[in-house]
Design an enzyme around this catalytic site. Structure first.
Site, PDB file in Angstrom:
ATOM      1  N   ASP A 159       0.855  -1.187   0.000  1.00 20.70           N
ATOM      2  CA  ASP A 159       0.000   0.000   0.000  1.00 20.70           C
ATOM      3  C   ASP A 159       0.893   1.240   0.000  1.00 20.70           C
ATOM      4  O   ASP A 159       2.004   1.186  -0.518  1.00 20.70           O
ATOM      5  CB  ASP A 159      -0.975  -0.050   1.194  1.00 20.70           C
ATOM      6  CG  ASP A 159      -2.244   0.729   0.931  1.00 20.70           C
ATOM      7  OD1 ASP A 159      -2.138   1.928   0.621  1.00 20.70           O
ATOM      8  OD2 ASP A 159      -3.352   0.159   1.034  1.00 20.70           O
ATOM      9  N   HIS A 206       2.215   1.994  -3.202  1.00 19.48           N
ATOM     10  CA  HIS A 206       1.288   2.918  -3.846  1.00 19.48           C
ATOM     11  C   HIS A 206       1.797   4.360  -3.819  1.00 19.48           C
ATOM     12  O   HIS A 206       1.060   5.282  -4.127  1.00 19.48           O
ATOM     13  CB  HIS A 206      -0.099   2.826  -3.189  1.00 19.48           C
ATOM     14  CG  HIS A 206      -0.787   1.507  -3.441  1.00 19.48           C
ATOM     15  ND1 HIS A 206      -2.059   1.222  -3.015  1.00 19.48           N
ATOM     16  CD2 HIS A 206      -0.353   0.379  -4.074  1.00 19.48           C
ATOM     17  CE1 HIS A 206      -2.378  -0.015  -3.379  1.00 19.48           C
ATOM     18  NE2 HIS A 206      -1.362  -0.541  -4.016  1.00 19.48           N
TER      19      HIS A 206
END
Ligand SMILES: *[C@@H]1O[C@H](CO)[C@@H](O)[C@H](O)[C@H]1NC(C)=O
Ligand SMILES: *[C@@H]1O[C@H](CO)[C@@H](O)[C@H](O)[C@H]1NC(C)=O
Length: 394
Positions: A218, A241
C-alpha cells in the site's frame, strides 16, 4: 574521615562503577533478566512488560535491551509516562505468533502509549502478516488487524535503524504524537499485500522521516488528517502505492494537513508517485502548503496525481469532496511513467484546487509506440514555470 564522608565516597564509588558498566550513564534492563527467551518459541510478552515497568520507573535514563535471538511476543502496550528518558535497544528479532488472532484483535502489535523521550534503536520485527492477508482475501471473518508499531500520544520519539517485515496492516503508525523522527528504517512487505502501509501519520505535528527504504503493498507513507509540519527526505519507495496525503475527508469533522515537504526521493514501479486523495463527500478538511521537490520516478503509474473523487464501491454517488486543496508545489520531478497519465488533477467541482504550481517537470511514457504522456485537469487552478512536460493543463 567521618562516617558520613566514608558513606558518601562509597556511594560515589558505586556510581562510578555503574558508569563504567554502562558508558552512557544509563541504567540497563535486559529483557532476558526478566525471563524472556530468545528461542523463537517461548512467549516472552510478560517478561517484556516486567522489564518495561522497571525501566520506565527508573529515575536515571534507562536502556531496555533485547539481546540477539528471536523473541516471540503477543500484543503488548508499553505505557508511559516514564520517569526519565528511555531507549529500547533491539539487537535481536521480535516475532509475532503464527496464529494471526494473537496480535490481530486489538489493532496493534507493539504499542507505545503516552511515552515521551523514547528512542527505539535497531532491531528487526516480523509480524508474519501472510496468514492475516489470506484470511482477508478469502472473505472469511477476520480480526481487525494489527499495526506493527503504534505510537499513541507520544512526544519526542526517535526510531532509528529498525527493520519491519510483513505487518498485518500498517507497519508504523504515528497518531496524536509530536516531534517524532524516523531514520534509517527498512520496511518490507510484498507488493500484493493489502493495506500494509509503511508509515502512517495522523493528528501529529513535527514528524520527520528520512533515509529509509519502503517496499510494500500500500502507501509507502500516508499522511492522514491532522498531519502538520512533516518532512520526508531520502526515501526509496517501491513497490507500493507511493507517498500519499489522504485519504482525507472521510468524516465531516476532521483536522487538516498543512506544511508538508517530500524531497530527494526515488519511486520505483509504484502505483502512484506523489498523491493527494480525498473522498467525494462533504467535509471541513483541507490540505495546504505542500511541497514535492527533487523526485525521481522510475516506471510509476501516476507520477503526480490529485484525486478528489475517491469513492470505492460507489458509496458516495453524486457528491463532491469538501476538502479544500491549495498551495501545492511540484518542483523538479523527472523520470518515467508506466501509463500515459503523468499529471492528473481531478479536483472537486464544489472546492476547486487552487495554487497548484508546476516547475521543471519531465515525465515520459515507457511505451514502445512512443506515445506522449498527458496532463489532465478538472477544477484545478495554478501556474507553471520552467519546463513542464507533458504540457500543463493548468
Ligand atoms: C488515533 O487516535 C484516535 C484517538 O485515540 C483513535 O480514535 C484513532 O482510531 C487512532 N487512529 C490510528 C490510525 O491509530
Ligand atoms: C514547517 O515544517 C517544518 C518541519 O518540517 C518546520 O521546521 C517549519 O517551522 C514549519 N513551518 C511553519 C510555518 O510552521
Amino acid at each position: 574521615m567521618s562516617k558520613f564522608f566514608k558513606t558518601v565516597s562509597w556511594i560515589y564509588f558505586l556510581a562510578f562503577i555503574e558508569l563504567l558498566l554502562s558508558p552512557s550513564g544509563a541504567s540497563a534492563y535486559s529483557v532476558v533478566r526478566f525471563g524472556a527467551k530468545g528461542d523463537g518459541r517461548s512467549d516472552s510478552t510478560s517478561a517484556f512488560i516486567r522489564a518495561w515497568m522497571q525501566a520506565c520507573s527508573s529515575v536515571r535514563p534507562a536502556i531496555l535491551s533485547v539481546p540477539r535471538g528471536t523473541f516471540l511476543i503477543r500484543s503488548v502496550t508499553f505505557t508511559g509516562p516514564c520517569r526519565s528518558r528511555i531507549q529500547f535497544a533491539i539487537h535481536g528479532i521480535l516475532v509475532a505468533p503464527d496464529n494471526y488472532y494473537a496480535i490481530g484483535n486489538l489493532g496493534y502489535w507493539i504499542q507505545f502509549h503516552k511515552v515521551s523521550r523514547l528512542s527505539i534503536i535497531g532491531g528487526t520485527i516480523d509480524a508474519k502478516g501472510a496468514g492475516f492477508w489470506s484470511c482477508r482475501s478469502s472473505g472469511q471473518s477476520c480480526p481487525q488487524g494489527a499495526r506493527s508499531i503504534s505510537l499513541q500520544w507520544c512526544n519526542n520519539v526517535l526510531v532509528r535503524g529498525l527493520t519491519s517485515y510483513n505487518s498485518q496492516i500498517m507497519h508504523i503508525s504515528i497518531n496524536r504524537s509530536n516531534n517524532v523522527k524516523i531514520q534509517n528504517v527498512k520496511i518490507n512487505a510484498p507488493s500484493g499485500s493489502p493495506n500494509t502501509d509503511g508509515i502512517h501519520v495522523e493528528y501529529s505535528m513535527g514528524v520527520t522521516i528520512t533515509d529509509s527504504t519502503i517496499k510494500t503493498g500500500d502507501d509507502c507513507i500516508s499522511l492522514g488528517q491532522g498531519s502538520m509540519n512533516v518532512w520526508v527526505e531520502q526515501i526509496g519507495c517501491g513497490p507500493g502505492h507511493g507517498i500519499s496525503i489522504g485519504s482525507l475527508g472521510n468524516s465531516f469533522n476532521e483536522g487538516g494537513v498543512q506544511n508538508v515537504t517530500v524531497t530527494n526521493s526515488v519511486f520505483t514501479k509504484t502505483q502512484n508517485g506523489v498523491r493527494l486523495k480525498s473522498w467525494a463527500k462533504p467535509s471541513g478538511g483541507y490540505a495546504r502548503n505542500i511541497v514535492f521537490r527533487n523526485l525521481i520516478m522510475r516506471n510509476v503509474g501516476n507520477p503526480i496525481i490529485i484525486d478528489q473523487k475517491y469513492c470505492p464501491n460507489n458509496i458516495c454517488p453524486h457528491q463532491n469532496s469538501g476538502v479544500r486543496i491549495s498551495q501545492v508545489t511540484f518542483t523538479n520531478i523527472k523520470g518515467t511513467s508506466s501509463t500515459q497519465a503523468a499529471l492528473t488533477f481531478r479536483c472537486s467541482s464544489s472546492n476547486p484546487c487552487s495554487g497548484i504550481r508546476l516547475q521543471d517537470i519531465k515525465l515520459t511514457y515507457i511505451d514502445r509506440l512512443r506515445r506522449p504522456t498527458l496532463a489532465y485537469c478538472e477544477n484545478a487552478r495554478g501556474s507553471n514555470s520552467g519546463t513542464v512536460f507533458p504540457r500543463s493543463c493548468l
